[in-house]
Scaffold this active site. Structure first.
Site: not given
Ligand code: CAA
Length: 376
Positions: A359
């Site tokens: 996550e």
């Molecule tokens: N709420 C709403 N929108 C969001 C957001 C949030 N919290 N965070 C980002 N966004 C939106 C942004 O506004 C953007 O949209 P717009 O361009 O329309 O404004 C879009 O999402 C892309 O955001 P970024 O430009 O910030 O994207 P990025 O590529 O730079 O990185 C990141 C974003 C935060 C690093 C994201 O990729 C991330 O969270 N990565 C980690 C993924 C993760 O947590 N994986 C876990 C797997 S699930 C799991 O583990 C479950 C399980 O089984 C236990």
């Protein structure tokens, strides 16, 4: 805490100590999913804790949820990750963004614990970099044609309902991604290999394969292209659940260490009377309290309708680092006994590691926190 919150915490503690604990070492050794135990958790209302009772849930607040997660995780993080994914990622996502038909069909059995859900975002080449989705959902008119592979999926073989993130319009980048509800048994959907993991070995983590799976249009969550935001918003709440899990793992190791250090004698006195051990206990007590405060603040933010992206990320980052640091110390306090399975702390140490990874890794939490605080 209200009386109701205390009652939830106590019920979770009783369940963890009396139902989860007896078989936890064996399930870990055999990599066996706690099927009966999760079924009972569903009957007790722990699988849809925050879902409105009209959709089969328990209608509780997030504070109650983190209290329950802490107690369950003190004993069995494999069971608690199933609870966390079902509650925070699948039920919350469906209740918040699903249509009424989707809620009736999918949310109700998930919230009642009759079925289990899975959240499918990670791929062989898209973990932290979640926008780089290779799984495709091609728009075929009245259905999507889903193709691709998902990796490390919690509840991979025990789930019946899967929320799958996939790319529909690559030219639109993350704005071309959709979230689809996929049912177990849909043609072309294969539950692949089970992972042989370091920790949370009772949790069934699988690769999933989608080969020309026809997913009806009505199974899309939200508007076309909402899938990435759906994933991000859902994960923000998921991180509070995992923070509570990490807190529980740390608190479980702390409780075992306190008890052991009162019992174990060395150099003529109980080991907690030696400063080397006493200082470890003091650091554990302090950092675990700090982690709990962060977890409860994030839960309170969510309950109050405030933004919890930053407070949830801070809680997960800190609690998971505390869990790792102090489970290692718990093994050290237990000495040779800590290195054998019977004393539980080696399992907690192995289980702690995943809380720094899933996550969103600790590094990703720092990305989220730094971006958000710099915008303040
Ligand atoms: N709420 C709403 N929108 C969001 C957001 C949030 N919290 N965070 C980002 N966004 C939106 C942004 O506004 C953007 O949209 P717009 O361009 O329309 O404004 C879009 O999402 C892309 O955001 P970024 O430009 O910030 O994207 P990025 O590529 O730079 O990185 C990141 C974003 C935060 C690093 C994201 O990729 C991330 O969270 N990565 C980690 C993924 C993760 O947590 N994986 C876990 C797997 S699930 C799991 O583990 C479950 C399980 O089984 C236990």
């Amino acid at each position: 805490m209200t009386e109701e919150q205390k009652a939830v915490r106590d019920a979770a503690r009783d369940f963890a100590q009396n139902v989860l604990k007896p078989g936890v070492i064996e399930r870990d050794r055999e990599q066996r999913f706690p099927k009966d135990e999760v079924k009972q958790l569903g009957e007790l209302g722990f699988m849809g804790m925050m879902v409105d009772p009209k959709y089969g849930g328990s209608g509780m607040d997030t504070i109650s949820y983190v209290l329950a997660m802490e107690e369950l995780s003190k004993v069995d993080a494999s069971a608690s990750v199933c609870v966390s994914v079902n509650n925070s990622l699948v039920c919350w996502g469906l209740e918040t963004f699903g249509t009424e038909e989707q809620k009736q069909k999918y949310l109700v059995p998930l919230a009642k614990g009759e079925k289990i859900g899975a959240f499918c975002l990670s791929e062989p080449e898209a973990g932290s970099d979640a926008t780089s989705q290779r799984t495709t959902a091609v728009d075929m008119g009245d259905y999507y044609l889903l193709n691709g592979t998902k990796n490390w999926i919690t509840n991979g073989s025990s789930a019946s309902t899967y929320l799958v993130i996939a790319q529909t319009n690559p030219e639109l980048g993350h704005r071309g991604i959709n979230a689809l509800i996929v049912e177990r048994g849909m043609e072309g959907f294969i539950v692949g290999e089970k992972e042989d993991k370091m920790g949370i070995r009772g949790s069934d983590t699988h690769t999933l394969l989608f080969n020309d799976v026809k997913v009806p249009k009505e199974n899309r969550i939200g508007e076309d292209g909402f899938g990435f935001k759906f994933a991000m918003k859902t994960l923000s709440g998921g991180r509070i659940g995992i923070a509570a899990q990490a807190l529980g793992i740390a608190a479980g190791a702390y409780e075992l260490s306190k008890a052991y250090s009162k019992e174990r004698q060395a150099f003529g006195k109980e080991i907690f009377k030696h400063q080397a051990i006493a200082f470890k206990i003091a650091d554990m007590a302090t950092e675990i309290d700090a982690a709990r405060l962060l977890v409860h603040r994030a839960a309170a933010d969510k309950d109050a309708g405030r933004n919890y992206d930053t407070s949830g990320a801070m809680a997960k980052l800190f609690a998971s680092e505390v869990a790792m640091r102090h489970t290692v110390e718990a093994v050290q306090i237990h000495g040779g006994y800590g290195y054998v399975k019977e004393y539980h702390v080696e399992r907690l140490m192995r289980d702690a590691k995943i809380t720094q990874i899933y996550e969103g890794t600790s590094e990703i939490q720092r990305v989220v926190i730094s971006r958000n605080v710099m915008m303040d």
